[in-house]
Every structure is written in C-alpha cells, then in structure tokens.
Write a protein that holds these residues in place. Structure first.
Motif, PDB file in Angstrom:
ATOM      1  N   ALA A   1      30.947  26.564  31.334  1.00 42.67           N
ATOM      2  CA  ALA A   1      30.036  27.306  32.214  1.00 42.67           C
ATOM      3  C   ALA A   1      30.564  28.715  32.473  1.00 42.67           C
ATOM      4  O   ALA A   1      29.798  29.684  32.478  1.00 42.67           O
ATOM      5  N   LEU A   2      31.869  28.848  32.671  1.00 44.66           N
ATOM      6  CA  LEU A   2      32.460  30.170  32.880  1.00 44.66           C
ATOM      7  C   LEU A   2      32.318  31.041  31.635  1.00 44.66           C
ATOM      8  O   LEU A   2      32.040  32.236  31.732  1.00 44.66           O
ATOM      9  N   GLU A   3      32.499  30.436  30.470  1.00 43.47           N
ATOM     10  CA  GLU A   3      32.320  31.182  29.217  1.00 43.47           C
ATOM     11  C   GLU A   3      30.872  31.612  29.035  1.00 43.47           C
ATOM     12  O   GLU A   3      30.597  32.759  28.674  1.00 43.47           O
ATOM     13  N   ALA A   4      29.947  30.691  29.274  1.00 42.80           N
ATOM     14  CA  ALA A   4      28.518  30.971  29.069  1.00 42.80           C
ATOM     15  C   ALA A   4      28.010  32.094  29.968  1.00 42.80           C
ATOM     16  O   ALA A   4      27.122  32.856  29.574  1.00 42.80           O
ATOM     17  N   THR A   5      28.576  32.210  31.156  1.00 42.89           N
ATOM     18  CA  THR A   5      28.130  33.251  32.086  1.00 42.89           C
ATOM     19  C   THR A   5      28.918  34.552  31.943  1.00 42.89           C
ATOM     20  O   THR A   5      28.608  35.534  32.612  1.00 42.89           O
ATOM     21  N   GLY A   6      29.941  34.545  31.093  1.00 48.22           N
ATOM     22  CA  GLY A   6      30.772  35.735  30.914  1.00 48.22           C
ATOM     23  C   GLY A   6      31.856  35.889  31.963  1.00 48.22           C
ATOM     24  O   GLY A   6      32.616  36.857  31.941  1.00 48.22           O
ATOM     25  N   LEU A   7      31.938  34.943  32.882  1.00 44.71           N
ATOM     26  CA  LEU A   7      32.932  35.043  33.948  1.00 44.71           C
ATOM     27  C   LEU A   7      34.359  34.844  33.447  1.00 44.71           C
ATOM     28  O   LEU A   7      35.282  35.475  33.964  1.00 44.71           O
ATOM     29  N   LEU A   8      34.528  33.994  32.451  1.00 47.11           N
ATOM     30  CA  LEU A   8      35.877  33.741  31.946  1.00 47.11           C
ATOM     31  C   LEU A   8      36.510  35.039  31.443  1.00 47.11           C
ATOM     32  O   LEU A   8      37.678  35.313  31.716  1.00 47.11           O
ATOM     33  N   GLU A   9      35.735  35.854  30.758  1.00 47.20           N
ATOM     34  CA  GLU A   9      36.248  37.126  30.243  1.00 47.20           C
ATOM     35  C   GLU A   9      36.452  38.166  31.345  1.00 47.20           C
ATOM     36  O   GLU A   9      37.202  39.127  31.153  1.00 47.20           O
ATOM     37  N   GLN A  10      35.819  37.979  32.480  1.00 46.73           N
ATOM     38  CA  GLN A  10      35.987  38.914  33.604  1.00 46.73           C
ATOM     39  C   GLN A  10      37.214  38.590  34.452  1.00 46.73           C
ATOM     40  O   GLN A  10      37.738  39.470  35.151  1.00 46.73           O
ATOM     41  N   LEU A  11      37.689  37.344  34.390  1.00 43.83           N
ATOM     42  CA  LEU A  11      38.807  36.950  35.242  1.00 43.83           C
ATOM     43  C   LEU A  11      40.094  37.736  34.982  1.00 43.83           C
ATOM     44  O   LEU A  11      40.795  38.077  35.935  1.00 43.83           O
ATOM     45  N   PRO A  12      40.436  38.086  33.726  1.00 39.98           N
ATOM     46  CA  PRO A  12      41.619  38.937  33.535  1.00 39.98           C
ATOM     47  C   PRO A  12      41.466  40.315  34.179  1.00 39.98           C
ATOM     48  O   PRO A  12      42.444  40.888  34.666  1.00 39.98           O
ATOM     49  N   LEU A  13      40.236  40.830  34.211  1.00 36.74           N
ATOM     50  CA  LEU A  13      39.990  42.118  34.877  1.00 36.74           C
ATOM     51  C   LEU A  13      40.182  41.990  36.383  1.00 36.74           C
ATOM     52  O   LEU A  13      40.711  42.902  37.037  1.00 36.74           O
ATOM     53  N   VAL A  14      39.753  40.860  36.936  1.00 41.13           N
ATOM     54  CA  VAL A  14      39.970  40.592  38.357  1.00 41.13           C
ATOM     55  C   VAL A  14      41.467  40.533  38.631  1.00 41.13           C
ATOM     56  O   VAL A  14      41.960  41.140  39.593  1.00 41.13           O
ATOM     57  N   LEU A  15      42.196  39.835  37.780  1.00 41.35           N
ATOM     58  CA  LEU A  15      43.641  39.720  37.959  1.00 41.35           C
ATOM     59  C   LEU A  15      44.308  41.088  37.926  1.00 41.35           C
ATOM     60  O   LEU A  15      45.135  41.399  38.788  1.00 41.35           O
ATOM     61  N   ALA A  16      43.948  41.911  36.970  1.00 37.90           N
ATOM     62  CA  ALA A  16      44.530  43.256  36.870  1.00 37.90           C
ATOM     63  C   ALA A  16      44.215  44.067  38.127  1.00 37.90           C
ATOM     64  O   ALA A  16      45.087  44.774  38.658  1.00 37.90           O
ATOM     65  N   ASP A  17      42.988  43.961  38.622  1.00 41.72           N
ATOM     66  CA  ASP A  17      42.597  44.693  39.820  1.00 41.72           C
ATOM     67  C   ASP A  17      43.343  44.194  41.050  1.00 41.72           C
ATOM     68  O   ASP A  17      43.772  44.978  41.896  1.00 41.72           O
ATOM     69  N   VAL A  18      43.518  42.899  41.143  1.00 46.89           N
ATOM     70  CA  VAL A  18      44.230  42.304  42.271  1.00 46.89           C
ATOM     71  C   VAL A  18      45.697  42.747  42.258  1.00 46.89           C
ATOM     72  O   VAL A  18      46.256  43.104  43.295  1.00 46.89           O
ATOM     73  N   VAL A  19      46.317  42.747  41.090  1.00 47.14           N
ATOM     74  CA  VAL A  19      47.701  43.203  40.995  1.00 47.14           C
ATOM     75  C   VAL A  19      47.783  44.678  41.387  1.00 47.14           C
ATOM     76  O   VAL A  19      48.689  45.086  42.116  1.00 47.14           O
ATOM     77  N   ASP A  20      46.825  45.469  40.948  1.00 47.23           N
ATOM     78  CA  ASP A  20      46.783  46.880  41.324  1.00 47.23           C
ATOM     79  C   ASP A  20      46.709  47.035  42.841  1.00 47.23           C
ATOM     80  O   ASP A  20      47.363  47.908  43.425  1.00 47.23           O
ATOM     81  N   ALA A  21      45.943  46.176  43.488  1.00 47.94           N
ATOM     82  CA  ALA A  21      45.801  46.239  44.946  1.00 47.94           C
ATOM     83  C   ALA A  21      47.119  45.945  45.659  1.00 47.94           C
ATOM     84  O   ALA A  21      47.325  46.394  46.785  1.00 47.94           O
ATOM     85  N   THR A  22      48.014  45.212  45.016  1.00 45.74           N
ATOM     86  CA  THR A  22      49.304  44.889  45.630  1.00 45.74           C
ATOM     87  C   THR A  22      50.285  46.051  45.538  1.00 45.74           C
ATOM     88  O   THR A  22      51.320  46.034  46.207  1.00 45.74           O
ATOM     89  N   GLY A  23      49.973  47.024  44.677  1.00 43.08           N
ATOM     90  CA  GLY A  23      50.887  48.143  44.484  1.00 43.08           C
ATOM     91  C   GLY A  23      51.919  47.897  43.405  1.00 43.08           C
ATOM     92  O   GLY A  23      52.785  48.736  43.161  1.00 43.08           O
ATOM     93  N   TYR A  24      51.826  46.769  42.734  1.00 39.28           N
ATOM     94  CA  TYR A  24      52.741  46.449  41.639  1.00 39.28           C
ATOM     95  C   TYR A  24      52.020  46.608  40.309  1.00 39.28           C
ATOM     96  O   TYR A  24      50.817  46.856  40.273  1.00 39.28           O
ATOM     97  N   GLU A  25      52.758  46.436  39.224  1.00 36.71           N
ATOM     98  CA  GLU A  25      52.180  46.591  37.892  1.00 36.71           C
ATOM     99  C   GLU A  25      52.361  45.318  37.088  1.00 36.71           C
ATOM    100  O   GLU A  25      53.357  44.601  37.246  1.00 36.71           O
ATOM    101  N   LEU A  26      51.393  45.076  36.213  1.00 35.71           N
ATOM    102  CA  LEU A  26      51.497  43.967  35.269  1.00 35.71           C
ATOM    103  C   LEU A  26      52.449  44.359  34.150  1.00 35.71           C
ATOM    104  O   LEU A  26      52.496  45.521  33.740  1.00 35.71           O
ATOM    105  N   ARG A  27      53.163  43.385  33.630  1.00 35.75           N
ATOM    106  CA  ARG A  27      54.072  43.646  32.512  1.00 35.75           C
ATOM    107  C   ARG A  27      53.334  43.681  31.183  1.00 35.75           C
ATOM    108  O   ARG A  27      53.815  44.231  30.213  1.00 35.75           O
ATOM    109  N   ALA A  28      52.164  43.070  31.158  1.00 36.97           N
ATOM    110  CA  ALA A  28      51.335  43.041  29.945  1.00 36.97           C
ATOM    111  C   ALA A  28      49.882  42.962  30.373  1.00 36.97           C
ATOM    112  O   ALA A  28      49.568  42.584  31.506  1.00 36.97           O
TER     113      ALA A  28
END
Length: 140
Positions: free
Chosen positions: A52-79
């Motif tokens: 269901a997440l794949e069919a709605t495109g949400l699965l592909e959006q979750l990494p973008l959410v993660l990157a944005d959330v990490v940005d909000a913490t003031g830290y950086e992702l290693r990859a």
C-alpha cells in the motif's frame, strides 16, 4: 542546547502531516478485508502495508521525510537515505525510519498496528489496527 527528539517530532507534526495521514490510510486499507478485528498473519500485515505504501508513493517519500527530520535536528546524515533498510523498514507495527547522527541513532516509528501476545495460551501473536498513528521519536 539541542533537543533532537523534540525537533524531529515537531518537524514531522508541522511539515509532514500528509505523510502521517497517508500511512494511516494505507493501514486502514490493509485491515479492511479482515473478517475480525485482528489477524495472526504477520506477512499479510507487513507485505500488505509495504504494498500500500508503494502503491501510493509514500514508501519513496519516507527517505525524504527522514532527511528533513535529521535536518531539523541540526545534524547531518552520513549518507543519502533510501527506501530500504537500514533507513526505512516496514514492520508489523508500521514504518520505521532510522538514521545515525552524532549523538546516536535517531529512530522514528509510525505505529499503525499493535502486536497482541497471549503467552499463556501459546497462540501466535495477533495484529490489531490501532486507532490512528502513534508517532514516536527516540535517540538511542
């Protein structure tokens, strides 16, 4: 002083409410065909939610959410995160996002199912649809 958990939770609530609503909708789609309030078929829960997440495109959006959330913490992702482990995992409770940042591992859970265990009878765990999405953010 930094409050990464608070900052991450606030970013999700303020900027990603549509994603949370979408996850909730996908979980409802998974549980609708059940003939009772719960199921013991873990694969149906996990595979159904992933589908269901794949069919709605949400699965592909979750990494973008993660990157944005990490940005909000003031830290950086290693990859750059991807829609696969270790960054995004669909579990029997719901999607989990994980990132390693300087203070530790940031974990964001979108729980849409509860796992019900009855150890006394020895029955298989059952999975029950939660009323909505329980968002939890932790730093481990």
């Amino acid at each position: 002083m930094s409050y990464p958990v608070r900052d991450a939770r606030r970013r999700i609530q303020d900027e990603h409410a549509a994603i949370v609503d979408g996850i909730d909708h996908c979980a409802t789609q998974v549980a609708d065909p059940w003939d009772t309030a719960r199921t013991t078929d873990r694969d149906a829960v996990v595979d159904g939610l992933r589908g269901a997440l794949e069919a709605t495109g949400l699965l592909e959006q979750l990494p973008l959410v993660l990157a944005d959330v990490v940005d909000a913490t003031g830290y950086e992702l290693r990859a750059q995160p991807v829609a696969a482990p270790p960054y995004v995992v669909v579990t029997s409770r719901g999607p989990v996002l994980r990132a390693t940042i300087d203070p530790g591992r940031l974990v964001v859970r979108f729980d849409v199912f509860d796992v019900v265990r009855d150890r006394e009878t020895g029955q298989l765990p059952a999975y029950r649809r939660r009323n909505g999405v329980r968002l939890s953010v932790s730093l481990e």
